[in-house]
Design an enzyme around this catalytic site. Structure first.
Site, PDB file in Angstrom:
ATOM      1  N   THR A  78       0.849  -1.182  -0.068  1.00  0.00           N
ATOM      2  CA  THR A  78      -0.193   0.016   0.114  1.00  0.00           C
ATOM      3  C   THR A  78       0.771   1.389  -0.124  1.00  0.00           C
ATOM      4  OG1 THR A  78      -0.135   0.025   2.335  1.00  0.00           O
ATOM      5  CG2 THR A  78      -1.850  -1.103   1.266  1.00  0.00           C
ATOM      6  N   GLY A 137      -9.270  -5.089   0.695  1.00  0.00           N
ATOM      7  CA  GLY A 137      -8.625  -5.204   2.325  1.00  0.00           C
ATOM      8  C   GLY A 137      -9.073  -4.048   3.000  1.00  0.00           C
ATOM      9  N   ASP A 138      -8.016  -3.669   3.666  1.00  0.00           N
ATOM     10  CA  ASP A 138      -8.312  -2.621   4.773  1.00  0.00           C
ATOM     11  C   ASP A 138      -8.271  -1.286   4.369  1.00  0.00           C
ATOM     12  OD1 ASP A 138      -5.381  -3.579   5.044  1.00  0.00           O
ATOM     13  OD2 ASP A 138      -5.442  -1.876   6.338  1.00  0.00           O
ATOM     14  N   THR A 198      -0.692  -0.556   6.780  1.00  0.00           N
ATOM     15  CA  THR A 198       0.073  -1.444   5.566  1.00  0.00           C
ATOM     16  C   THR A 198       0.333  -2.645   6.303  1.00  0.00           C
ATOM     17  OG1 THR A 198       2.040  -1.683   4.125  1.00  0.00           O
ATOM     18  CG2 THR A 198       2.273  -0.155   6.301  1.00  0.00           C
ATOM     19  N   GLY A 199      -0.784  -3.564   6.080  1.00  0.00           N
ATOM     20  CA  GLY A 199      -0.456  -5.155   6.368  1.00  0.00           C
ATOM     21  C   GLY A 199      -1.382  -5.879   5.736  1.00  0.00           C
TER      22      GLY A 199
END
Length: 337
Positions: A198, A228-229, A248-249
């Site tokens: 990201t 995603g998140d 960022t994960g």
């Protein structure tokens, strides 16, 4: 009314109408994704990534120095990173299982609480600009897929042919992932296996207002329109008047933990520093659940945090002196004040 009283009242009125005093020293913080390892980057790739981060920081800093808002600075910064093929966002987005690029982004204004997000678009050159338009020019918070691209066209947001996003490096990562999947093998390539791609930016403007933004191309070989998140407010992106966060994960874990909001909630309600709050969520809560990654966090006093639990995270910041500070790996000297 006496002349003296009239003059005093006039002075108070003029004072109230004058430009407000600066509330904060502007600061800008970025990340370009966690999970990067030294063996995965050549010297040329490292240099290109550092240069792109510095360029993005200067773009956002220029907005802040001219009195621009935190929201505008975040959007300007991320736009530069989306145009840089070194990062998994915009031009450098990874490919889905079906060989397409699906882009997600979000932005949030910490002062007003307004937010905008988009997910699953294929033709929007700069997803962060569309997310900003959703926030400012629609009645909604999140738009997805074809509908988001219809809105982009109505708003004059640049659309490109999907081939614009194709880079050979990302295409080869997909081919390798498909072969490994067919053979029932684990991904041998760290760049392919990781879930961290990201870009994000946080800004504190001269009025003391915070903003956060995040943009991503998702995961290599993802299926079924997975989101995603990053574009989910509170999970990968969040800002209020005390704190701003971009994550960022591994997105599934950040979603379940409502990670970005959790960090800011600890700052707002528990009185934790951004460093304490960010480390508790990123280095304790997320790994305890089985995930990993990193984040950037910034508070209204300009304090910043860069927690990550991988070998590296593209990260940087710029303050009043206009000098970009960037780093990639854990062992690099990286002053944060």
């Amino acid at each position: 009314m006496s002349k003296r009283l009239r003059a005093r009242l006039l002075g108070l009125t003029l004072s109230a109408c004058a430009a407000p005093a600066l509330a904060a020293t502007p600061v800008l913080v970025i990340h370009g994704g966690a999970g990067v390892e030294k063996g995965s980057l050549s010297a040329e790739e490292q240099a290109a990534a550092r240069e792109a981060m510095a360029r993005a920081l200067r773009a956002g800093h220029d907005v802040l120095q001219k009195g621009g808002s935190a929201v505008d600075a975040v959007a300007a910064t991320i736009t530069v990173m989306e145009d840089a093929p070194q990062f998994n966002a915009g031009r450098g987005a990874v490919f889905t299982h079906d060989g397409r690029n699906e882009l997600d982004a979000a932005i949030m204004d910490g002062d007003s609480g307004q937010a905008g997000a988009i997910a699953g678009v294929h033709r929007v050159r700069n997803p962060i600009q569309l997310a900003k338009a959703v926030m400012q020019h629609s009645a909604h918070v999140m738009l997805a897929g074809e509908g988001a691209e219809v809105f982009a066209k109505e708003q004059g947001i640049a659309l490109v042919d999907p081939s614009y996003f194709r880079t050979d490096k990302r295409w080869q990562q997909l081919q390798k992932a498909l072969k490994e999947e067919a053979a029932g093998q684990a991904h041998a390539d760290v760049e392919t296996a990781k879930h961290f791609g990201t870009v994000g930016a946080l800004a504190l403007d001269a009025r003391g207002h915070l903003a956060a933004g995040t943009s991503t191309g998702g995961m290599t070989n993802k299926r079924y329109g997975r989101v995603g998140d990053s574009p989910v407010i509170g999970a990968g992106t969040y800002a209020n008047r005390q704190c701003a966060v971009s994550g960022t994960g591994w997105g599934e874990y950040y979603l379940r933990a409502v990670a970005a909001y959790d960090i800011c909630a600890r700052v707002k309600y528990a009185g934790h520093s951004v460093q304490q709050a960010a480390e508790a969520v990123i280095d304790q809560e997320i790994p305890a659940a089985g995930g990993n990654g990193g984040a950037i966090a910034l508070d209204a006093q300009g304090n910043m945090a860069f927690p990550f639990n991988t070998q590296g995270m593209y990260r940087g910041w710029i303050g009043a002196d206009g000098v970009p500070h960037v780093a990639i790996f854990t062992d690099e000297a990286f002053p944060t004040h």
